[in-house]
Every structure is written in structure tokens, then in C-alpha cells.
Design a protein around this motif. Sequence first.
Motif, PDB file in Angstrom:
ATOM      1  N   ARG A  41       0.817  -1.217   0.000  1.00  0.00           N
ATOM      2  CA  ARG A  41       0.000   0.000   0.000  1.00  0.00           C
ATOM      3  C   ARG A  41       0.850   1.265   0.000  1.00  0.00           C
ATOM      4  O   ARG A  41       0.319   2.363  -0.137  1.00  0.00           O
ATOM      5  N   ALA A  42       2.168   1.124   0.163  1.00  0.00           N
ATOM      6  CA  ALA A  42       3.040   2.299   0.050  1.00  0.00           C
ATOM      7  C   ALA A  42       2.982   2.881  -1.364  1.00  0.00           C
ATOM      8  O   ALA A  42       3.254   4.070  -1.571  1.00  0.00           O
ATOM      9  N   ARG A  43       2.599   2.040  -2.338  1.00  0.00           N
ATOM     10  CA  ARG A  43       2.539   2.493  -3.729  1.00  0.00           C
ATOM     11  C   ARG A  43       1.606   3.704  -3.883  1.00  0.00           C
ATOM     12  O   ARG A  43       1.898   4.643  -4.601  1.00  0.00           O
ATOM     13  N   ARG A  44       0.473   3.674  -3.180  1.00  0.00           N
ATOM     14  CA  ARG A  44      -0.482   4.779  -3.355  1.00  0.00           C
ATOM     15  C   ARG A  44       0.068   6.079  -2.753  1.00  0.00           C
ATOM     16  O   ARG A  44      -0.225   7.166  -3.257  1.00  0.00           O
ATOM     17  N   CYS A  45       0.898   5.957  -1.691  1.00  0.00           N
ATOM     18  CA  CYS A  45       1.510   7.168  -1.118  1.00  0.00           C
ATOM     19  C   CYS A  45       2.618   7.682  -2.036  1.00  0.00           C
ATOM     20  O   CYS A  45       2.764   8.899  -2.214  1.00  0.00           O
ATOM     21  N   ALA A  46       3.382   6.752  -2.622  1.00  0.00           N
ATOM     22  CA  ALA A  46       4.421   7.169  -3.575  1.00  0.00           C
ATOM     23  C   ALA A  46       3.776   7.883  -4.759  1.00  0.00           C
ATOM     24  O   ALA A  46       4.300   8.884  -5.274  1.00  0.00           O
ATOM     25  N   TRP A  47       2.627   7.381  -5.172  1.00  0.00           N
ATOM     26  CA  TRP A  47       1.903   8.012  -6.291  1.00  0.00           C
ATOM     27  C   TRP A  47       1.514   9.450  -5.916  1.00  0.00           C
ATOM     28  O   TRP A  47       1.782  10.395  -6.668  1.00  0.00           O
ATOM     29  N   ALA A  48       0.929   9.629  -4.726  1.00  0.00           N
ATOM     30  CA  ALA A  48       0.508  10.975  -4.305  1.00  0.00           C
ATOM     31  C   ALA A  48       1.720  11.895  -4.163  1.00  0.00           C
ATOM     32  O   ALA A  48       1.698  13.049  -4.637  1.00  0.00           O
ATOM     33  N   LEU A  49       2.786  11.401  -3.550  1.00  0.00           N
ATOM     34  CA  LEU A  49       3.991  12.232  -3.379  1.00  0.00           C
ATOM     35  C   LEU A  49       4.511  12.685  -4.740  1.00  0.00           C
ATOM     36  O   LEU A  49       4.896  13.847  -4.932  1.00  0.00           O
ATOM     37  N   THR A  50       4.505  11.765  -5.697  1.00  0.00           N
ATOM     38  CA  THR A  50       5.035  12.081  -7.021  1.00  0.00           C
ATOM     39  C   THR A  50       4.122  13.059  -7.753  1.00  0.00           C
ATOM     40  O   THR A  50       4.596  14.005  -8.394  1.00  0.00           O
ATOM     41  N   GLU A  51       2.828  12.851  -7.668  1.00  0.00           N
ATOM     42  CA  GLU A  51       1.891  13.804  -8.291  1.00  0.00           C
ATOM     43  C   GLU A  51       2.090  15.206  -7.709  1.00  0.00           C
ATOM     44  O   GLU A  51       1.928  16.205  -8.411  1.00  0.00           O
ATOM     45  N   LEU A  52       2.427  15.266  -6.419  1.00  0.00           N
ATOM     46  CA  LEU A  52       2.574  16.554  -5.740  1.00  0.00           C
ATOM     47  C   LEU A  52       3.969  17.147  -5.923  1.00  0.00           C
ATOM     48  O   LEU A  52       4.230  18.270  -5.488  1.00  0.00           O
ATOM     49  N   GLY A  53       4.870  16.377  -6.523  1.00  0.00           N
ATOM     50  CA  GLY A  53       6.232  16.878  -6.748  1.00  0.00           C
ATOM     51  C   GLY A  53       7.048  16.934  -5.465  1.00  0.00           C
ATOM     52  O   GLY A  53       7.969  17.737  -5.347  1.00  0.00           O
ATOM     53  N   VAL A  54       6.716  16.082  -4.478  1.00  0.00           N
ATOM     54  CA  VAL A  54       7.448  16.062  -3.210  1.00  0.00           C
ATOM     55  C   VAL A  54       8.524  14.977  -3.288  1.00  0.00           C
ATOM     56  O   VAL A  54       8.211  13.821  -3.586  1.00  0.00           O
ATOM     57  N   GLU A  55       9.764  15.376  -3.019  1.00  0.00           N
ATOM     58  CA  GLU A  55      10.844  14.386  -3.052  1.00  0.00           C
ATOM     59  C   GLU A  55      10.739  13.460  -1.851  1.00  0.00           C
ATOM     60  O   GLU A  55      10.432  13.910  -0.741  1.00  0.00           O
ATOM     61  N   PHE A  56      10.997  12.185  -2.075  1.00  0.00           N
ATOM     62  CA  PHE A  56      10.963  11.236  -0.964  1.00  0.00           C
ATOM     63  C   PHE A  56      11.931  10.100  -1.258  1.00  0.00           C
ATOM     64  O   PHE A  56      12.337   9.907  -2.404  1.00  0.00           O
ATOM     65  N   GLU A  57      12.244   9.390  -0.182  1.00  0.00           N
ATOM     66  CA  GLU A  57      13.137   8.231  -0.325  1.00  0.00           C
ATOM     67  C   GLU A  57      12.343   6.978   0.023  1.00  0.00           C
ATOM     68  O   GLU A  57      11.695   6.920   1.066  1.00  0.00           O
ATOM     69  N   TRP A  58      12.371   6.002  -0.898  1.00  0.00           N
ATOM     70  CA  TRP A  58      11.763   4.709  -0.578  1.00  0.00           C
ATOM     71  C   TRP A  58      12.680   3.993   0.406  1.00  0.00           C
ATOM     72  O   TRP A  58      13.888   3.930   0.176  1.00  0.00           O
ATOM     73  N   ILE A  59      12.131   3.409   1.453  1.00  0.00           N
ATOM     74  CA  ILE A  59      12.959   2.575   2.325  1.00  0.00           C
ATOM     75  C   ILE A  59      12.311   1.205   2.419  1.00  0.00           C
ATOM     76  O   ILE A  59      11.180   1.068   2.903  1.00  0.00           O
ATOM     77  N   SER A  60      13.031   0.229   1.930  1.00  0.00           N
ATOM     78  CA  SER A  60      12.501  -1.131   1.988  1.00  0.00           C
ATOM     79  C   SER A  60      12.682  -1.676   3.403  1.00  0.00           C
ATOM     80  O   SER A  60      13.762  -1.554   3.987  1.00  0.00           O
ATOM     81  N   THR A  61      11.609  -2.272   3.937  1.00  0.00           N
ATOM     82  CA  THR A  61      11.759  -2.850   5.278  1.00  0.00           C
ATOM     83  C   THR A  61      12.641  -4.104   5.222  1.00  0.00           C
ATOM     84  O   THR A  61      13.155  -4.533   6.246  1.00  0.00           O
ATOM     85  N   ASN A  62      12.836  -4.645   4.007  1.00  0.00           N
ATOM     86  CA  ASN A  62      13.776  -5.787   3.885  1.00  0.00           C
ATOM     87  C   ASN A  62      15.171  -5.371   4.345  1.00  0.00           C
ATOM     88  O   ASN A  62      15.900  -6.154   4.938  1.00  0.00           O
ATOM     89  N   SER A  63      15.501  -4.105   4.050  1.00  0.00           N
ATOM     90  CA  SER A  63      16.847  -3.644   4.416  1.00  0.00           C
ATOM     91  C   SER A  63      17.011  -3.574   5.936  1.00  0.00           C
ATOM     92  O   SER A  63      18.117  -3.471   6.447  1.00  0.00           O
ATOM     93  N   LEU A  64      15.883  -3.631   6.676  1.00  0.00           N
ATOM     94  CA  LEU A  64      15.940  -3.585   8.147  1.00  0.00           C
ATOM     95  C   LEU A  64      15.728  -4.970   8.759  1.00  0.00           C
ATOM     96  O   LEU A  64      15.666  -5.111   9.972  1.00  0.00           O
ATOM     97  N   GLY A  65      15.514  -5.961   7.883  1.00  0.00           N
ATOM     98  CA  GLY A  65      15.284  -7.315   8.386  1.00  0.00           C
ATOM     99  C   GLY A  65      13.830  -7.729   8.343  1.00  0.00           C
ATOM    100  O   GLY A  65      13.451  -8.759   8.900  1.00  0.00           O
ATOM    101  N   GLY A  66      12.979  -6.902   7.734  1.00  0.00           N
ATOM    102  CA  GLY A  66      11.567  -7.281   7.585  1.00  0.00           C
ATOM    103  C   GLY A  66      10.643  -6.451   8.458  1.00  0.00           C
ATOM    104  O   GLY A  66      11.084  -5.687   9.321  1.00  0.00           O
TER     105      GLY A  66
END
Length: 204
Positions: free
Chosen positions: A11-36
Motif C-alpha cells: 500500500r506504500a505504492r499509493r503514497c508514492a503516487w501521491a507524493l510524485t503527483e505533488l512533486g514532493v521528493e521522498f526516499e523509498w525505504i525497503s523494510t527488507n533492508s531492516l530485516g523485515g
Amino acid sequence: MMKLYGGPGSRARRCAWALTELGVEFEWISTNSLGGLKSDAYLAIYPLGKIPLLVDCDNKMSESLAINLYLARRFDNGLWPVTDAGRYQAEQWTLWAATEAEPSAIGLAAEQFFKDEASRRPDRATEHKEALAPRLKWLDGHLAGHNGFIVENKFTIADINVAGIFDYLPRCDLDLSAYPAFNAWLETCLARPAQSKMMENYTD
Ligand SMILES: N[C@@H](CCC(=O)N[C@@H](CS)C(=O)NCC(=O)O)C(=O)O
């Protein structure tokens, strides 16, 4: 820069979509990189161990659709409705999407392709289709009478929130031609440039 925990398969996809439509820079952070999701490292950030989570300085925000309403209000570039009635409708359709439509929309996708084949339940898929039918018909009629958009006859956060919960439907075994205004609207939403742009800074 804002940090968005989760990946595009969630469901993070829908927030990434809104951030991108709004032109707000953001960093994706995968929870895999934290161990899940249920790792100590992620539970220390968000004790419910769910995604998405949007972190903006000291603010931690959960609930994907509420995050999107907040973003549209804060970085308004036309996505936040102008009138009080339009704002009410954006919230009303968002709550409708979360409570009335998402359980069947995600449930159908789960029974048709998310789950491994052995645990899929065709009877449940049928139940989800039956639950979706009157809801899609209602949304279809609404879109047909409102210039093909949910609120204020233009693309707003309401379209992102509602299309964001239906975005797996074209992959489901479900005849969307019965809902022509809905089908055309979903295609338009999913073809927006932000849909591919939001993936540009995703690495996992
Ligand atoms: N209502 C929440 C649902 C969040 C949610 O359930 N996310 C899923 C991934 S799409 C998750 O974290 N699942 C892991 C779990 O429930 O333990 C929202 O819209 O943000």
C-alpha cells in the motif's frame, strides 16, 4: 527528505503516487533492508510492524489513505478540492474506498494471484466479485455523471485514493466492461506519468 517505508508491491505504492503527483521528493525505504516488517529494527520505528509509514522529520504517519489526504492538503497543487463540499466528498470517497471497497478488491486479488495456488479459494473469489458488483456499479454511475472524476470534475486526491485501492483489478479475472466509466477512469489514473515516475528512485 521524507522517508517512505514500504515498497511498490504494498500500500506504500499509493503514497508514492501521491507524493510524485505533488512533486514532493521522498526516499523509498525497503523494510527488507531492516530485516523485515516484524524485525526489531522496524518495530522500533513502528510498533505495529506495518507499511506504509511516512516519516517527515519527527512525524511518523501511518494509514496510507490518511497520509494521502494530509499530503494533498499540505502540498496542495490542485489535488486538494477547493470547496468545502469537495473536501467532504474527498474524505467520504476515501473512507468508502477503505471500508466498503478495499476488503473485496484486495480479497479478490489475494484469491486470484497473491496467495500461493494451493491456498486460493474460488468460493471466496466469487463472494468478493459479488460484493464488488454493486459498489463498482455505484462508482461507475457517479463517474459517468461527474465528468469522469470523483470530485469537482477534475483529478484530485480522491481519484488517487480510490484508484489506489482498485489498481490490481485490471489483473483480476473480472469483466470491467460492465462498468465503462469506471474502466475508462481507472485506465486514465493508472496511465498518469507519476505512475512510472514514482519508480525512478526505487531500488530494492
Ligand atoms: N490500513 C492500512 C493497512 C496497512 C497494511 O495492512 N499494510 C500491509 C502491507 S500492504 C502490511 O503491512 N501487512 C503486514 C501485516 O499486516 O503484518 C493502510 O492503508 O495503510
